[in-house]
Design an enzyme around this catalytic site. Structure first.
Site, PDB file in Angstrom:
ATOM      1  N   HIS A 144      36.298  47.781  39.040  1.00 12.26           N
ATOM      2  CA  HIS A 144      36.823  46.424  39.201  1.00 12.26           C
ATOM      3  C   HIS A 144      35.817  45.675  40.080  1.00 12.26           C
ATOM      4  O   HIS A 144      35.182  46.285  40.949  1.00 12.26           O
ATOM      5  CB  HIS A 144      38.179  46.548  39.914  1.00 12.26           C
ATOM      6  CG  HIS A 144      38.965  45.287  40.021  1.00 12.26           C
ATOM      7  ND1 HIS A 144      38.679  44.304  40.943  1.00 12.26           N
ATOM      8  CD2 HIS A 144      40.054  44.852  39.334  1.00 12.26           C
ATOM      9  CE1 HIS A 144      39.563  43.328  40.822  1.00 12.26           C
ATOM     10  NE2 HIS A 144      40.406  43.633  39.853  1.00 12.26           N
ATOM     11  N   ASP A 219      38.909  53.983  45.156  1.00  7.29           N
ATOM     12  CA  ASP A 219      39.741  52.819  44.869  1.00  7.29           C
ATOM     13  C   ASP A 219      40.959  53.316  44.093  1.00  7.29           C
ATOM     14  O   ASP A 219      40.870  53.606  42.897  1.00  7.29           O
ATOM     15  CB  ASP A 219      38.925  51.807  44.054  1.00  7.29           C
ATOM     16  CG  ASP A 219      39.769  50.617  43.614  1.00  7.29           C
ATOM     17  OD1 ASP A 219      40.989  50.625  43.843  1.00  7.29           O
ATOM     18  OD2 ASP A 219      39.189  49.678  43.029  1.00  7.29           O
ATOM     19  N   GLN A 222      44.861  51.539  41.072  1.00  9.11           N
ATOM     20  CA  GLN A 222      45.537  51.750  39.789  1.00  9.11           C
ATOM     21  C   GLN A 222      46.117  53.156  39.646  1.00  9.11           C
ATOM     22  O   GLN A 222      46.688  53.477  38.614  1.00  9.11           O
ATOM     23  CB  GLN A 222      44.578  51.464  38.617  1.00  9.11           C
ATOM     24  CG  GLN A 222      44.141  50.018  38.514  1.00  9.11           C
ATOM     25  CD  GLN A 222      45.253  49.069  38.072  1.00  9.11           C
ATOM     26  OE1 GLN A 222      46.341  49.486  37.678  1.00  9.11           O
ATOM     27  NE2 GLN A 222      44.976  47.779  38.153  1.00  9.11           N
ATOM     28  N   LYS A 245      50.679  45.952  43.510  1.00  9.75           N
ATOM     29  CA  LYS A 245      50.703  46.705  42.248  1.00  9.75           C
ATOM     30  C   LYS A 245      51.659  47.906  42.327  1.00  9.75           C
ATOM     31  O   LYS A 245      51.873  48.601  41.343  1.00  9.75           O
ATOM     32  CB  LYS A 245      49.296  47.212  41.907  1.00  9.75           C
ATOM     33  CG  LYS A 245      48.299  46.090  41.583  1.00  9.75           C
ATOM     34  CD  LYS A 245      47.006  46.670  41.065  1.00  9.75           C
ATOM     35  CE  LYS A 245      45.817  45.773  41.281  1.00  9.75           C
ATOM     36  NZ  LYS A 245      45.694  44.681  40.320  1.00  9.75           N
ATOM     37  N   CYS A 385      38.475  41.454  35.422  1.00 10.16           N
ATOM     38  CA  CYS A 385      37.649  41.694  36.620  1.00 10.16           C
ATOM     39  C   CYS A 385      36.773  42.936  36.465  1.00 10.16           C
ATOM     40  O   CYS A 385      36.483  43.615  37.465  1.00 10.16           O
ATOM     41  CB  CYS A 385      38.484  41.807  37.890  1.00 10.16           C
ATOM     42  SG  CYS A 385      39.462  40.353  38.249  1.00 10.16           S
TER      43      CYS A 385
HETATM   44  C1  LIG Z   1      41.023  49.034  40.231  1.00  8.20           C
HETATM   45  C2  LIG Z   1      41.292  47.865  41.111  1.00  8.20           C
HETATM   46  N1  LIG Z   1      40.672  47.765  42.288  1.00  8.20           N
HETATM   47  C3  LIG Z   1      40.895  46.739  43.116  1.00  8.20           C
HETATM   48  C4  LIG Z   1      41.770  45.735  42.807  1.00  8.20           C
HETATM   49  C5  LIG Z   1      41.940  44.626  43.788  1.00  8.20           C
HETATM   50  O1  LIG Z   1      43.224  44.484  44.255  1.00  8.20           O
HETATM   51  P1  LIG Z   1      43.628  43.108  44.935  1.00  8.20           P
HETATM   52  O2  LIG Z   1      43.384  42.054  43.890  1.00  8.20           O
HETATM   53  O3  LIG Z   1      45.049  43.244  45.277  1.00  8.20           O
HETATM   54  O4  LIG Z   1      42.754  42.918  46.104  1.00  8.20           O
HETATM   55  C6  LIG Z   1      42.427  45.780  41.572  1.00  8.20           C
HETATM   56  C7  LIG Z   1      43.353  44.725  41.119  1.00  8.20           C
HETATM   57  O5  LIG Z   1      43.203  43.545  41.153  1.00  8.20           O
HETATM   58  C8  LIG Z   1      42.184  46.874  40.708  1.00  8.20           C
HETATM   59  O6  LIG Z   1      42.788  46.950  39.517  1.00  8.20           O
END
Ligand SMILES: Cc1ncc(COP(=O)(O)O)c(C=O)c1O
Lengths: 430, 152
Positions: A144, A219, A222, A245, A385
């Site tokens: 992401h 990370d 997900q 999430k 993203c």
């Molecule tokens: C794999 C992953 N990492 C990081 C994020 C970032 O999370 P946030 O937008 O809540 O900062 C997301 C989702 O947006 C994600 O799907």
């Protein structure tokens, strides 16, 4: 572990009133965008509201009774959330989201190069945190943007080099050992791809990193919503997830890190609540986790997220995972019967969690999403993203259906019925 | 689905004046970062007369049917006309798209683009329909046309 029964699913759905609304002129909502953000059960909304109704005060500031109660609620939430991922309370830092948690680590590493930033730190830990020219930060091609851009920027600021583990045509990672080496400082990678649903072989990347003695950041944005996650078992150095999430409110993210790392890391944001002693010329900083929580913290959000952990633990994360697995198997099997659909990522449901992204031959994902939306089916369209990943798979964008604990097979069926209208509307052969 | 009328599907499948051609005054590349749609667009002006005329508009568009069709309609409506008139078309389309469905669009002013009226009901798609147009305005500015005061 059995998937959720129809009765259990119905009881869960009753906890999410938003799921029974209609959209676009009366169509029942079919929410298949939990990968972007999950819906919230009443228990989470109630916990947040109760905090504001009865205990609201600025956490860690003031000694009156409400301040005490608010601080206790906030620190209690920290403990609860730590337990959810098998961690100790003071190893958990609250941020505003997952993105900020990753930036916190990236900025700690670039700030580590500033004069005096690591004074008093264990020299070995200090060495691991410092980054400069000749050093390498390793990510993967399926990240992401939240776990890519902060590392690009860290490299730009410090003169280090960004490298990445490639992705195969079928959505797995290539051999990490061709990239991770003696010059590596940190390997930052996703647990589950937010596009492909691929479950990354964490143990393999961690062992490749351990062989050369470098830091790992996972990370878990997900994975935490869909399966049990335990920081000890994963054996990484940093782990990040985002509250919204995981059935929690927006505005709260979590960084977990090994205590010896937190103890050495310089702060990212500075100001009130993170200090020890302040003079006009300079200040010293509080120990972790407060050192990384400048300003009045996200108390109500943390309390809401703790309630989300309670909710999920009541269902049982093993069963949440089994439910996701059943949905995944069914969806992949159904989509495989449609030759005009190309599913991105692994075809084996055992290697996937949470999300199914696909393309329809000859129809742009935006148009697919529009047709679905008009029938009440909420999916995500675009690059989610993860633009470099789409470029790698040679598609400009995709349509993604993603699941939550409240998603049902009947909703997948409704999605399929709506999807089957796409070829006819756009005059492509089905 | 009423959004995807014949005209939109026709334009998106067979975009008018598509492809990049040589002999241009300015080229721009615009993207819609939320979805990844892209357009490369060139303008070729004829400045021999009293006012600049759009001699050619060529483009390479990668995007959804709405953005591709809108760019195709832009090219169809605008090539061969004085730039001033094309900007009146833009104002008409912009007003229609921003009207949340209240303004059906005047075919005398905006031509085939009246088929995009349904897009106004989906705020997230308005940007798709305007991608080619925003590239066109930018290309005109880069080609030295004063478009200030011509924007809505
Ligand atoms: C794999 C992953 N990492 C990081 C994020 C970032 O999370 P946030 O937008 O809540 O900062 C997301 C989702 O947006 C994600 O799907």
């Amino acid at each position: 572990m059995p998937a959720l029964t129809a009765g259990e699913s119905a009881r869960i759905r009753a906890d999410f009133p938003i799921l029974s609304r209609t959209v676009r002129g009366g169509a029942p909502l079919v929410y298949l965008d939990s990968g972007a953000t999950s819906q919230k059960p009443l228990a989470v909304l109630d916990a947040e509201r109760d905090f504001y109704l009865r205990h609201n005060a600025a956490v860690h500031r003031g000694a009156h009774q409400l301040a005490e109660e608010a601080t206790e609620a906030f620190e209690g939430a920290r403990g609860r959330i730590a337990r959810f991922v098998g961690a100790q309370p003071d190893e958990v830092v609250f941020t505003k989201n997952g993105t900020e948690a990753i930036n916190l680590v990236a900025y700690a590493m670039s700030n580590a190069g500033a004069p005096g930033a690591l004074d008093g730190a264990d020299p070995e830990v200090a060495r691991r945190l410092q980054v400069g020219p000749g050093d390498e930060i390793v990510v993967t091609e399926m990240e992401h943007h939240a776990n890519l851009v902060p590392w690009q920027e860290l490299c730009r600021r410090t003169g280090a080099t960004l490298r990445w583990v490639g992705v195969t045509d079928d959505g797995y990672l290539e051999d990490p050992r061709s990239v991770i080496g003696p010059a590596t400082k940190l390997v930052a990678f996703t647990h589950v791809s937010n596009v492909l649903g691929t479950v990354v072989d964490v143990a393999d990347l961690v062992s490749a990193a351990r062989e050369v003695g470098v830091l790992t950041l996972l990370d878990a944005c997900q994975s935490v919503p869909h399966q049990p996650v335990d920081v000890t078992a994963l054996d990484v150095d940093f782990l990040v997830f985002t509250g919204h999430k995981v059935l929690g409110p927006s505005g709260v993210g979590v960084l977990w890190a090994r205590p010896e790392l937190l103890a050495a890391m310089p702060p990212f944001l500075t100001g009130g609540s993170m200090i020890e002693i302040v003079h006009m010329e300079r200040s010293t900083f509080a120990p972790p986790p407060q050192r990384f929580e400048a300003g009045v913290p996200v108390a109500a959000q943390a309390v809401g997220l703790a309630a989300a952990c309670d909710y999920l633990d009541t269902v049982g994360m093993e069963r949440v995972a089994a439910h996701d697995h059943a949905l995944m198997g069914y969806t992949l099997e159904q989509l495989a019967q449609r030759p005009w659909v190309r599913v991105l990522g692994p075809s084996d449901p055992a290697h996937r969690v949470g999300a199914v992204a696909f393309t329809v031959e000859g129809v742009h994902p935006h148009d697919v999403g529009q047709v679905l939306d008009d029938q009440g089916i909420a999916v995500r369209t675009g690059h989610h993203c993860a633009w470099p990943l789409h470029r790698r798979l040679r598609v400009p964008a995709s349509t993604r259906a993603s699941f939550g604990v409240y998603t049902t097979t009947a909703e997948v069926d409704a999605f399929l019925v709506a999807l089957d209208r796409v070829p006819q509307i756009f005059g492509v052969s089905a | 689905m009423d959004l995807y009328g014949e005209l939109i599907l026709e334009h998106s499948k067979r975009p008018v004046h598509a492809g990049l051609r040589d002999g241009f005054d300015a080229e721009v590349h615009h993207v819609n970062p939320t979805c990844g749609d892209e357009v490369t667009l060139r303008v070729h002006l004829d400045r021999a007369g009293d006012e600049p005329v759009l001699q050619d508009l060529s483009y390479d568009a990668l995007g959804c049917s709405i953005s591709t069709a809108a760019t195709s309609m832009l090219a169809e409506e605008s090539v061969g006309r004085p730039v001033r008139e094309t900007l009146a078309t833009y104002r008409g389309i912009h007003a229609m798209l921003m009207s949340k469905g209240a303004d059906p669009g005047d075919p005398e002013v905006i031509g085939d683009a009246v088929a995009l009226a349904g897009v106004a009901r989906y705020p997230a798609r308005v940007k798709c329909a305007l991608l080619g147009w925003s590239a066109y305005l930018d290309a005109l500015a880069r080609a030295g046309v004063d478009i200030s005061g011509m924007r809505p």
